[in-house]
Write a protein that holds these residues in place. Structure first.
Motif, PDB file in Angstrom:
ATOM      1  N   GLY A   1       0.776  -1.235   0.000  1.00  0.00           N
ATOM      2  CA  GLY A   1       0.000   0.000   0.000  1.00  0.00           C
ATOM      3  C   GLY A   1       0.806   1.282   0.000  1.00  0.00           C
ATOM      4  N   PHE A   2       2.136   1.202  -0.138  1.00  0.00           N
ATOM      5  CA  PHE A   2       2.978   2.401  -0.216  1.00  0.00           C
ATOM      6  C   PHE A   2       2.700   3.118  -1.530  1.00  0.00           C
ATOM      7  CE2 PHE A   2       4.936   0.220   3.139  1.00  0.00           C
ATOM      8  CZ  PHE A   2       5.902   0.991   3.753  1.00  0.00           C
ATOM      9  N   VAL A   3       2.886   4.433  -1.515  1.00  0.00           N
ATOM     10  CA  VAL A   3       2.691   5.254  -2.704  1.00  0.00           C
ATOM     11  C   VAL A   3       3.857   6.222  -2.846  1.00  0.00           C
ATOM     12  CG1 VAL A   3       0.161   5.117  -2.588  1.00  0.00           C
ATOM     13  CG2 VAL A   3       1.350   7.015  -1.460  1.00  0.00           C
ATOM     14  N   VAL A   4       3.909   6.901  -3.997  1.00  0.00           N
ATOM     15  CA  VAL A   4       4.923   7.936  -4.212  1.00  0.00           C
ATOM     16  C   VAL A   4       4.774   8.971  -3.100  1.00  0.00           C
ATOM     17  CG1 VAL A   4       5.668   9.773  -5.761  1.00  0.00           C
ATOM     18  CG2 VAL A   4       5.034   7.544  -6.690  1.00  0.00           C
ATOM     19  N   ALA A   5       5.902   9.365  -2.533  1.00  0.00           N
ATOM     20  CA  ALA A   5       5.916  10.253  -1.363  1.00  0.00           C
ATOM     21  C   ALA A   5       5.508  11.670  -1.739  1.00  0.00           C
ATOM     22  CB  ALA A   5       7.292  10.245  -0.711  1.00  0.00           C
ATOM     23  N   ALA A   6       4.211  11.913  -1.668  1.00  0.00           N
ATOM     24  CA  ALA A   6       3.636  13.245  -1.878  1.00  0.00           C
ATOM     25  C   ALA A   6       2.392  13.294  -0.997  1.00  0.00           C
ATOM     26  CB  ALA A   6       3.280  13.463  -3.337  1.00  0.00           C
ATOM     27  N   GLY A   7       2.270  14.306  -0.206  1.00  0.00           N
ATOM     28  CA  GLY A   7       1.125  14.382   0.693  1.00  0.00           C
ATOM     29  C   GLY A   7       1.291  13.450   1.886  1.00  0.00           C
ATOM     30  N   GLU A   8       0.161  13.108   2.489  1.00  0.00           N
ATOM     31  CA  GLU A   8       0.179  12.257   3.673  1.00  0.00           C
ATOM     32  C   GLU A   8       0.408  10.795   3.279  1.00  0.00           C
ATOM     33  OE1 GLU A   8      -0.008  13.125   6.974  1.00  0.00           O
ATOM     34  OE2 GLU A   8       0.220  15.151   6.153  1.00  0.00           O
ATOM     35  N   PRO A   9       1.204  10.071   4.060  1.00  0.00           N
ATOM     36  CA  PRO A   9       1.423   8.661   3.752  1.00  0.00           C
ATOM     37  C   PRO A   9       0.161   7.844   4.041  1.00  0.00           C
ATOM     38  CG  PRO A   9       2.518   9.245   5.793  1.00  0.00           C
ATOM     39  CD  PRO A   9       1.970  10.515   5.216  1.00  0.00           C
ATOM     40  N   PRO A  10      -0.163   6.874   3.192  1.00  0.00           N
ATOM     41  CA  PRO A  10      -1.345   6.046   3.427  1.00  0.00           C
ATOM     42  C   PRO A  10      -1.081   4.974   4.489  1.00  0.00           C
ATOM     43  CG  PRO A  10      -0.196   5.263   1.507  1.00  0.00           C
ATOM     44  CD  PRO A  10       0.526   6.510   1.966  1.00  0.00           C
ATOM     45  N   GLU A  11      -2.148   4.470   5.074  1.00  0.00           N
ATOM     46  CA  GLU A  11      -2.041   3.301   5.948  1.00  0.00           C
ATOM     47  C   GLU A  11      -1.655   2.117   5.064  1.00  0.00           C
ATOM     48  OE1 GLU A  11      -2.420   3.391   9.318  1.00  0.00           O
ATOM     49  OE2 GLU A  11      -2.700   5.559   9.091  1.00  0.00           O
ATOM     50  N   THR A  12      -0.828   1.225   5.585  1.00  0.00           N
ATOM     51  CA  THR A  12      -0.354   0.090   4.795  1.00  0.00           C
ATOM     52  C   THR A  12      -0.495  -1.203   5.598  1.00  0.00           C
ATOM     53  OG1 THR A  12       1.927   0.101   5.582  1.00  0.00           O
ATOM     54  CG2 THR A  12       1.392   1.610   3.766  1.00  0.00           C
ATOM     55  N   THR A  13      -0.159  -2.313   4.949  1.00  0.00           N
ATOM     56  CA  THR A  13      -0.140  -3.598   5.647  1.00  0.00           C
ATOM     57  C   THR A  13       1.241  -3.899   6.203  1.00  0.00           C
ATOM     58  OG1 THR A  13       0.376  -4.851   3.637  1.00  0.00           O
ATOM     59  CG2 THR A  13      -1.968  -4.536   4.175  1.00  0.00           C
ATOM     60  N   GLY A  14       2.151  -2.937   6.149  1.00  0.00           N
ATOM     61  CA  GLY A  14       3.493  -3.123   6.685  1.00  0.00           C
ATOM     62  C   GLY A  14       3.523  -2.915   8.188  1.00  0.00           C
ATOM     63  N   ALA A  15       4.664  -3.212   8.793  1.00  0.00           N
ATOM     64  CA  ALA A  15       4.886  -2.983  10.219  1.00  0.00           C
ATOM     65  C   ALA A  15       6.386  -2.924  10.479  1.00  0.00           C
ATOM     66  CB  ALA A  15       4.264  -4.095  11.054  1.00  0.00           C
TER      67      ALA A  15
ATOM     68  N   LEU B   1      11.552  -4.863   9.205  1.00  0.00           N
ATOM     69  CA  LEU B   1      10.452  -4.204   8.520  1.00  0.00           C
ATOM     70  C   LEU B   1       9.675  -5.314   7.840  1.00  0.00           C
ATOM     71  CD1 LEU B   1       8.936  -1.774   7.241  1.00  0.00           C
ATOM     72  CD2 LEU B   1      10.694  -1.782   5.448  1.00  0.00           C
ATOM     73  N   VAL B   2       8.389  -5.396   8.146  1.00  0.00           N
ATOM     74  CA  VAL B   2       7.539  -6.447   7.590  1.00  0.00           C
ATOM     75  C   VAL B   2       6.653  -5.814   6.525  1.00  0.00           C
ATOM     76  CG1 VAL B   2       5.769  -8.154   8.127  1.00  0.00           C
ATOM     77  CG2 VAL B   2       7.553  -7.646   9.798  1.00  0.00           C
ATOM     78  N   LEU B   3       6.588  -6.452   5.358  1.00  0.00           N
ATOM     79  CA  LEU B   3       5.772  -5.959   4.251  1.00  0.00           C
ATOM     80  C   LEU B   3       4.863  -7.068   3.720  1.00  0.00           C
ATOM     81  CD1 LEU B   3       8.495  -3.879   2.357  1.00  0.00           C
ATOM     82  CD2 LEU B   3       6.675  -3.017   3.832  1.00  0.00           C
ATOM     83  N   VAL B   4       4.006  -6.717   2.804  1.00  0.00           N
ATOM     84  CA  VAL B   4       3.072  -7.621   2.138  1.00  0.00           C
ATOM     85  C   VAL B   4       2.284  -8.433   3.172  1.00  0.00           C
ATOM     86  CG1 VAL B   4       2.753  -9.185   0.181  1.00  0.00           C
ATOM     87  CG2 VAL B   4       4.809  -7.792   0.296  1.00  0.00           C
TER      88      VAL B   4
END
Length: 173
Positions: free
Chosen positions: A52-66, A77-80
């Protein structure tokens, strides 16, 4: 800031930087900046986008990472959704200020930056005068190194080469 490798020298460096960023409104933001070598970058970006990461512009979105913290350090760092983990090869100390900022907001922001284009380039190194890439420190002054890194990061962010996402921090409280 701390750096390490993922244990496989052929795969390139994994560099971690912990930052507490003060903002105009609200509590400070805990950030984990991650840079990997070119041979791992595509894999990391794919995992981050799948999380759920996006290009760094504006507020960062919530993701499934931790971010998992244990024994006063970033463990991984845990992803996916927990299916992929990235671990530093050396101890990455977590400051009480960083933990407090993450706890107050209930999350940290992970920032994924492009790989270095020179063997000496890495997160937290100052670039040469007029360079947009980090490299060997021009000055030993920590403030000058931070300024050079900030300029480098902002140039890559403006070019759309930086991803970000908000993640919970597990453990460490």
């Amino acid at each position: 800031m701390a750096s390490g490798t993922d244990g496989g020298g052929a795969q390139g460096p994994v560099v971690w930087a912990l930052v507490v960023r003060h903002v105009a409104q609200g509590p400070p933001v805990a950030e984990l900046i991650v840079q990997v070598g070119a041979d791992l970058h595509t894999e990391l970006v794919e995992a981050a986008v799948d999380s759920g990461f996006v290009v760094a512009a504006g507020e960062p979105p919530e993701t499934t990472g931790a971010i998992e913290v244990a024994d006063g350090r970033v463990a991984r760092l845990v992803l996916v959704g927990g299916r992929q983990g990235w671990e530093p090869g050396s101890r990455v100390e977590v400051s009480p200020r960083w933990l407090a900022a993450a706890e107050e907001r209930g999350e940290a922001v992970v920032v994924i930056v492009p790989p270095p284009t020179r063997s000496a380039g890495s997160v937290g190194s100052a670039g040469s005068a007029g360079s947009d890439e980090p490299g060997e420190p021009v000055e030993s002054d920590p403030e000058a190194r931070v300024d050079a890194f900030t300029r480098w990061l902002e140039a890559h962010r403006a070019a759309g080469r930086v991803l970000h996402g908000a993640v919970p921090v597990r453990g460490g409280w």
